[in-house]
Motif scaffolding. Structure first.
Motif, PDB file in Angstrom:
ATOM      1  N   TYR A  34      11.849 -18.808   6.075  1.00 52.88           N
ATOM      2  CA  TYR A  34      12.176 -19.565   7.284  1.00 52.88           C
ATOM      3  C   TYR A  34      12.213 -18.635   8.486  1.00 52.88           C
ATOM      4  N   CYS A  35      12.274 -19.248   9.680  1.00 49.64           N
ATOM      5  CA  CYS A  35      12.480 -18.463  10.898  1.00 49.64           C
ATOM      6  C   CYS A  35      13.126 -19.333  11.971  1.00 49.64           C
ATOM      7  N   SER A  36      13.702 -18.654  12.945  1.00 51.10           N
ATOM      8  CA  SER A  36      14.201 -19.303  14.155  1.00 51.10           C
ATOM      9  C   SER A  36      13.000 -19.817  14.944  1.00 51.10           C
ATOM     10  N   PRO A  37      13.211 -20.783  15.840  1.00 49.47           N
ATOM     11  CA  PRO A  37      12.084 -21.298  16.614  1.00 49.47           C
ATOM     12  C   PRO A  37      11.638 -20.407  17.777  1.00 49.47           C
ATOM     13  N   THR A  38      12.278 -19.273  18.007  1.00 45.63           N
ATOM     14  CA  THR A  38      11.886 -18.418  19.129  1.00 45.63           C
ATOM     15  C   THR A  38      10.527 -17.771  18.882  1.00 45.63           C
ATOM     16  N   PRO A  39       9.782 -17.519  19.957  1.00 43.23           N
ATOM     17  CA  PRO A  39       8.474 -16.868  19.790  1.00 43.23           C
ATOM     18  C   PRO A  39       8.559 -15.534  19.052  1.00 43.23           C
ATOM     19  N   ARG A  40       9.574 -14.738  19.337  1.00 43.21           N
ATOM     20  CA  ARG A  40       9.629 -13.430  18.680  1.00 43.21           C
ATOM     21  C   ARG A  40      10.005 -13.536  17.210  1.00 43.21           C
ATOM     22  N   SER A  41      10.812 -14.516  16.823  1.00 42.61           N
ATOM     23  CA  SER A  41      11.122 -14.703  15.398  1.00 42.61           C
ATOM     24  C   SER A  41       9.883 -15.179  14.647  1.00 42.61           C
ATOM     25  N   ARG A  42       9.179 -16.140  15.227  1.00 48.04           N
ATOM     26  CA  ARG A  42       7.956 -16.632  14.582  1.00 48.04           C
ATOM     27  C   ARG A  42       6.920 -15.520  14.461  1.00 48.04           C
ATOM     28  N   ALA A  43       6.732 -14.751  15.534  1.00 50.55           N
ATOM     29  CA  ALA A  43       5.742 -13.670  15.515  1.00 50.55           C
ATOM     30  C   ALA A  43       6.132 -12.590  14.506  1.00 50.55           C
ATOM     31  N   THR A  44       7.408 -12.266  14.435  1.00 54.42           N
ATOM     32  CA  THR A  44       7.870 -11.264  13.468  1.00 54.42           C
ATOM     33  C   THR A  44       7.590 -11.739  12.042  1.00 54.42           C
ATOM     34  N   GLY A  45       7.968 -12.974  11.735  1.00 54.80           N
ATOM     35  CA  GLY A  45       7.724 -13.520  10.400  1.00 54.80           C
ATOM     36  C   GLY A  45       6.259 -13.580  10.054  1.00 54.80           C
ATOM     37  N   ASP A  46       5.428 -14.003  11.002  1.00 54.19           N
ATOM     38  CA  ASP A  46       3.988 -14.085  10.755  1.00 54.19           C
ATOM     39  C   ASP A  46       3.386 -12.691  10.552  1.00 54.19           C
ATOM     40  N   ALA A  47       3.795 -11.723  11.373  1.00 53.12           N
ATOM     41  CA  ALA A  47       3.267 -10.360  11.270  1.00 53.12           C
ATOM     42  C   ALA A  47       3.641  -9.717   9.934  1.00 53.12           C
TER      43      ALA A  47
ATOM     44  N   PRO B 103       6.561 -18.209   7.752  1.00 55.23           N
ATOM     45  CA  PRO B 103       7.845 -18.924   7.702  1.00 55.23           C
ATOM     46  C   PRO B 103       7.804 -20.325   8.298  1.00 55.23           C
ATOM     47  N   LEU B 104       8.665 -21.163   7.764  1.00 59.59           N
ATOM     48  CA  LEU B 104       8.851 -22.523   8.263  1.00 59.59           C
ATOM     49  C   LEU B 104       9.940 -22.486   9.338  1.00 59.59           C
ATOM     50  N   VAL B 105       9.656 -23.013  10.513  1.00 58.40           N
ATOM     51  CA  VAL B 105      10.615 -23.016  11.615  1.00 58.40           C
ATOM     52  C   VAL B 105      11.799 -23.929  11.278  1.00 58.40           C
ATOM     53  N   GLN B 106      13.002 -23.428  11.513  1.00 59.43           N
ATOM     54  CA  GLN B 106      14.228 -24.184  11.284  1.00 59.43           C
ATOM     55  C   GLN B 106      14.983 -24.315  12.602  1.00 59.43           C
ATOM     56  N   LEU B 107      15.099 -25.534  13.122  1.00 65.01           N
ATOM     57  CA  LEU B 107      15.805 -25.746  14.385  1.00 65.01           C
ATOM     58  C   LEU B 107      17.269 -25.335  14.295  1.00 65.01           C
TER      59      LEU B 107
END
Length: 191
Positions: free
Chosen positions: A52-65, A70-74
């Motif tokens: 999972y990840c937070s919906p912030t751009p940097r959390s998503r980018a970190t998880g993807d990198a 990760p699945l975004v969790q509001l």
């Protein structure tokens, strides 16, 4: 047997003193470099059953990198800072010093018109307590440091003011083990 939830703090998007409430900026160059340097040690977490990840751009980018997909969790979003959104703490203090003092002193206050610290802790704790998983299952969640601090306060059943004494560094990992309402902080060190 316990569920294991490992939080990975998102890489940074700005120097610490320039961090803004509910910052939507993507990773900066230094953040990308940090992810690349830390990837070797964090890649094994991609084997977690749930990511999972937070919906912030940097959390998503970190998880993807890191290859987590990760699945975004509001529920893992940062605290709603109301009219202080986008400000630094210093800017909020310059405009509303009494309101900032009240917010720092009382975990139930939300003088900015958003969410209280206690609300953040309760929301993140509710997410933690409702994670699906089998005994001995593993979850990885990339989140903002503020969200991880809230999860730790909840997991340890610590007073809300403890939140201000926790330092979560970019790309650090923190693991809690257990089940709903019964969490332990796990320290993994060198053998």
């Amino acid at each position: 047997m316990a569920l294991r939830v490992t939080f990975v703090a998102a890489a940074r998007s700005s120097p610490l003193l320039a961090e803004r409430f509910e910052d939507d900026r993507p990773l900066d160059g230094a953040g990308w470099e940090e992810v690349l340097r830390a990837a070797g040690g964090l890649l094994p977490l991609a084997a977690a059953e749930l990511r999972y990840c937070s919906p912030t751009p940097r959390s998503r980018a970190t998880g993807d990198a890191l290859g987590y997909a990760p699945l975004v969790q509001l529920a893992l979003r940062e605290c709603d800072m109301g009219r202080w959104r986008g400000m630094t703490l210093g800017e909020a203090m310059a405009r509303e010093p009494e309101a900032v003092d009240a917010w720092l002193a009382d975990p139930r206050s939300a003088p900015h018109g958003g969410e209280s610290l206690l609300g953040l802790i309760t929301r993140v704790g509710g997410w933690l307590d409702t994670r699906p998983g089998e005994a001995d299952g593993s979850i990885v969640a990339v989140a903002e440091p503020s969200v991880i601090r809230a999860a730790l306060v909840y997991a340890l059943k610590a007073p809300p003011a403890t939140y201000w004494n926790l330092d979560v560094r970019p790309l650090s990992t923190t693991t809690v083990t257990g089940r709903a309402g019964h969490w332990n902080l796990r320290f993994d060190g060198a053998a």
